[in-house]
Design an enzyme around this catalytic site. Structure first.
Site, mmCIF file in Angstrom:
data_model
loop_
_atom_site.group_PDB
_atom_site.id
_atom_site.type_symbol
_atom_site.label_atom_id
_atom_site.label_comp_id
_atom_site.label_asym_id
_atom_site.label_seq_id
_atom_site.Cartn_x
_atom_site.Cartn_y
_atom_site.Cartn_z
ATOM 1 N N LYS A 213 -33.481 -28.211 -49.823
ATOM 2 C CA LYS A 213 -32.528 -28.939 -50.658
ATOM 3 C C LYS A 213 -31.272 -28.492 -50.269
ATOM 4 O O LYS A 213 -30.970 -27.338 -50.138
ATOM 5 C CB LYS A 213 -32.770 -28.406 -52.313
ATOM 6 C CG LYS A 213 -32.695 -29.143 -53.363
ATOM 7 C CD LYS A 213 -33.054 -28.484 -54.756
ATOM 8 C CE LYS A 213 -32.930 -29.571 -55.690
ATOM 9 N NZ LYS A 213 -32.968 -28.645 -57.074
HETATM 10 C C1 E4P Z 1 -33.528 -30.364 -59.872
HETATM 11 O O1 E4P Z 1 -33.454 -30.582 -58.840
HETATM 12 C C2 E4P Z 1 -32.374 -29.632 -60.353
HETATM 13 O O2 E4P Z 1 -31.987 -28.534 -59.741
HETATM 14 C C3 E4P Z 1 -32.237 -29.567 -62.009
HETATM 15 O O3 E4P Z 1 -33.004 -30.728 -62.685
HETATM 16 C C4 E4P Z 1 -31.182 -29.236 -62.625
HETATM 17 O O4 E4P Z 1 -31.317 -29.011 -64.050
HETATM 18 P P1 E4P Z 1 -30.028 -28.490 -65.395
HETATM 19 O O5 E4P Z 1 -28.964 -29.531 -65.048
HETATM 20 O O6 E4P Z 1 -30.878 -28.563 -66.449
HETATM 21 O O7 E4P Z 1 -29.884 -27.200 -64.622
#
Ligand code: E4P
Length: 217
Positions: A83
């Site tokens: 990521k």
């Molecule tokens: C997933 O890839 C993201 O990191 C995650 O969904 C972020 O979610 P949040 O905005 O609730 O922290």
């Protein structure tokens, strides 16, 4: 649309996996902090029972550092997807990692041009953040729809992960908007499968069955 589970808590991932709907896992540094375990061990453990892509995030801010961290993550398990945040350095790192055959999930996407750039840099996945856009009065699911339209129009194979999902309705909206995947916190997954009429229906069936079996005994 497939489901990924958005957590680094292994027990929650196991519980979701048991439901038979989990096609992959996404983590991020905040989710790792909540889990409070060694991140590498967490990814190893998840990889021992989840076959699909497992996202692990890089923390470096420069492309060389991201590539170094990405290569390390890729060694942890074959399912690991690196990521990378959507920055100029992140795009450069995505290109290098993708050319090495390492799958990249470009994260923190908040507009369609960012998604298109990530796709052209070789991202296997892009993660537009629905909830964080909704939080500031924008429309997260509209962004997913726009990205899906652009990818379809230009025959782009990069998969769209609707991220930052906060409520069951976000799942429905992501599916209608053309997301390939919704990455969902465990709590939201449970909320999505519940309905008071399902519960009431089960109770009613059980009671009627009890009565008929008693009468005909
Ligand atoms: C997933 O890839 C993201 O990191 C995650 O969904 C972020 O979610 P949040 O905005 O609730 O922290």
């Amino acid at each position: 649309m497939k489901f990924f589970i958005d957590t680094a808590i292994v027990d929650a991932i196991r519980a979701a996996h048991r439901l038979g709907v989990v096609a992959g896992v996404t983590t991020n540094p905040s989710l790792m902090a909540k889990a409070g375990q060694d991140p590498k061990k967490v990814i190893q453990e998840i990889a021992s029972f989840v076959d699909g892509p497992i996202s692990a995030e890089v923390l470096a801010e420069d492309a060389d550092g991201m590539v170094r961290e990405g290569r390390e993550w890729a060694k942890v398990a074959p399912q690991v997807t690196v990521k990378v945040p959507l920055t100029a350095e992140g795009l450069a790192a995505t290109r290098v990692l993708a050319d090495e055959g390492i799958k990249v999930n470009v994260t923190l996407i908040f507009n369609a041009s960012q998604a298109l750039l990530a796709a052209r840099a070789g991202a296997a996945f892009v993660s537009p953040f629905i909830g964080r856009l909704d939080d500031i009065g924008a429309n997260g699911s509209e962004l997913v729809r726009t990205i899906a339209t652009i990818f379809k129009e230009h025959h782009i194979a990069t998969e769209i992960i609707a991220a930052s999902i906060r409520r069951p309705l976000d799942i429905t909206e992501a599916a209608l908007a053309g997301a390939h995947i919704a990455t969902v916190p465990y709590k939201v997954l449970l909320a999505a499968l519940e309905h008071p009429l399902t519960k009431a229906g089960i109770e009613r069936f059980a009671e009627d069955w009890r009565q008929v079996t008693q009468k005909t005994k």
